[in-house]
Scaffold this motif. Sequence first.
Motif, PDB file in Angstrom:
ATOM      1  N   PHE A   1      18.501 -37.050  -7.684  1.00 11.21           N
ATOM      2  CA  PHE A   1      18.591 -36.055  -8.067  1.00 11.21           C
ATOM      3  C   PHE A   1      19.861 -34.909  -7.976  1.00 11.21           C
ATOM      4  O   PHE A   1      20.129 -34.347  -8.689  1.00 11.21           O
ATOM      5  CB  PHE A   1      17.330 -35.212  -8.019  1.00 11.21           C
ATOM      6  CG  PHE A   1      17.062 -34.792  -6.434  1.00 11.21           C
ATOM      7  CD1 PHE A   1      17.579 -33.337  -6.302  1.00 11.21           C
ATOM      8  CD2 PHE A   1      16.822 -35.627  -5.370  1.00 11.21           C
ATOM      9  CE1 PHE A   1      17.481 -33.075  -4.937  1.00 11.21           C
ATOM     10  CE2 PHE A   1      16.872 -35.067  -4.187  1.00 11.21           C
ATOM     11  CZ  PHE A   1      17.094 -33.967  -3.978  1.00 11.21           C
ATOM     12  N   TYR A   2      20.323 -35.117  -6.893  1.00  7.79           N
ATOM     13  CA  TYR A   2      21.596 -34.123  -6.431  1.00  7.79           C
ATOM     14  C   TYR A   2      22.756 -34.584  -6.886  1.00  7.79           C
ATOM     15  O   TYR A   2      23.800 -33.562  -6.792  1.00  7.79           O
ATOM     16  CB  TYR A   2      21.564 -34.135  -4.985  1.00  7.79           C
ATOM     17  CG  TYR A   2      21.622 -35.265  -4.048  1.00  7.79           C
ATOM     18  CD1 TYR A   2      23.151 -35.894  -3.835  1.00  7.79           C
ATOM     19  CD2 TYR A   2      20.208 -36.028  -3.753  1.00  7.79           C
ATOM     20  CE1 TYR A   2      22.843 -36.928  -3.091  1.00  7.79           C
ATOM     21  CE2 TYR A   2      20.479 -37.397  -3.031  1.00  7.79           C
ATOM     22  CZ  TYR A   2      21.842 -37.756  -2.938  1.00  7.79           C
ATOM     23  OH  TYR A   2      21.732 -38.853  -2.138  1.00  7.79           O
ATOM     24  N   ALA A   3      22.750 -35.684  -7.691  1.00  9.32           N
ATOM     25  CA  ALA A   3      24.043 -35.906  -8.245  1.00  9.32           C
ATOM     26  C   ALA A   3      24.568 -35.136  -9.309  1.00  9.32           C
ATOM     27  O   ALA A   3      25.776 -34.754  -9.720  1.00  9.32           O
ATOM     28  CB  ALA A   3      24.054 -37.403  -8.916  1.00  9.32           C
ATOM     29  N   ILE A   4      23.721 -34.611 -10.025  1.00  7.74           N
ATOM     30  CA  ILE A   4      23.877 -33.617 -11.034  1.00  7.74           C
ATOM     31  C   ILE A   4      24.812 -32.327 -10.500  1.00  7.74           C
ATOM     32  O   ILE A   4      25.461 -31.652 -11.158  1.00  7.74           O
ATOM     33  CB  ILE A   4      22.838 -33.120 -11.982  1.00  7.74           C
ATOM     34  CG1 ILE A   4      23.248 -32.219 -13.130  1.00  7.74           C
ATOM     35  CG2 ILE A   4      21.732 -32.440 -11.122  1.00  7.74           C
ATOM     36  CD1 ILE A   4      24.083 -33.134 -14.229  1.00  7.74           C
ATOM     37  N   PHE A   5      24.233 -32.014  -9.266  1.00  5.35           N
ATOM     38  CA  PHE A   5      24.854 -30.596  -8.357  1.00  5.35           C
ATOM     39  C   PHE A   5      26.158 -31.089  -8.053  1.00  5.35           C
ATOM     40  O   PHE A   5      27.118 -30.276  -8.278  1.00  5.35           O
ATOM     41  CB  PHE A   5      23.959 -30.436  -7.368  1.00  5.35           C
ATOM     42  CG  PHE A   5      24.899 -29.427  -6.413  1.00  5.35           C
ATOM     43  CD1 PHE A   5      25.145 -28.284  -6.525  1.00  5.35           C
ATOM     44  CD2 PHE A   5      25.051 -29.998  -5.019  1.00  5.35           C
ATOM     45  CE1 PHE A   5      25.941 -27.620  -5.711  1.00  5.35           C
ATOM     46  CE2 PHE A   5      26.108 -29.284  -4.204  1.00  5.35           C
ATOM     47  CZ  PHE A   5      26.195 -28.173  -4.441  1.00  5.35           C
ATOM     48  N   LEU A   6      26.460 -32.415  -7.774  1.00  2.00           N
ATOM     49  CA  LEU A   6      27.625 -32.674  -7.169  1.00  2.00           C
ATOM     50  C   LEU A   6      28.699 -32.910  -8.520  1.00  2.00           C
ATOM     51  O   LEU A   6      29.951 -32.452  -8.355  1.00  2.00           O
ATOM     52  CB  LEU A   6      27.566 -33.969  -6.690  1.00  2.00           C
ATOM     53  CG  LEU A   6      26.995 -34.323  -5.309  1.00  2.00           C
ATOM     54  CD1 LEU A   6      26.867 -35.658  -5.009  1.00  2.00           C
ATOM     55  CD2 LEU A   6      27.715 -33.446  -4.165  1.00  2.00           C
TER      56      LEU A   6
END
Length: 231
Positions: free
Chosen positions: A118-123
């Motif tokens: 899920f945090y890949a979109i933040f990166l």
Amino acid sequence: MKNLIPFMTRIPLKGDFEKARHEMWAFPLLAPITSALPALILYFDVPLKNVLALLLLYFTIGLLHLDGLADFADGVMTKGDRERKIKAMKDLNTGIAGVFAVVMILFLQIYSLQLLPFYAIFLAELNSKYAMLLTLATKKPLGEGLGSYFMKAMNKKQLLAGSVLYLTLLLPAVVYSPKSIFSVLGLLIGAYTIKLSLDNFGGINGDCIGATAEITRAGTLLTLAFIWWYL
């Protein structure tokens, strides 16, 4: 920061346009805001999470960068000298190169998101916003449009502050998942997009900045997808 949010997102806040260009150092701080809803959808693993996450991303940031990508692609793919390429980029009609570029960017993001945490979109958003800062730091405006207006306010102090913010926001993700460090490779794709702008047009305008943001985000997601698949 409060003046940058209404300019760079669809969030209905009031801001001063003149002051926004003096807050470019805060571009990386936009990433947690613009990626919040997409990350939430990805975290709860709802059906069609990758499609819904991307829809929510563009619901937050708008379609201005995608429009810039389409114009940028039309200009780059036009044969001829710089004058002809710039004319094609500024043409109000979108050509097949622009349509193809937008479709491919959307496809790459949708495909990659289904393979990533899920945090890949933040990166990816963090890289996208930082790449925009780097684009403005070239200080090579093309014409007297919006890109030039922001570049005139860009300086080493803003770039340094933005770089420190970028690393500060990246660090927690790397601590949480060491593989997140590979997201920085996406900046190389952004750097290549900047080079394409300078080589083809001799400068940077708003379309080039938007294209850099879109290509960097998609490139970061695709890079991370390969990393998660093979490591």
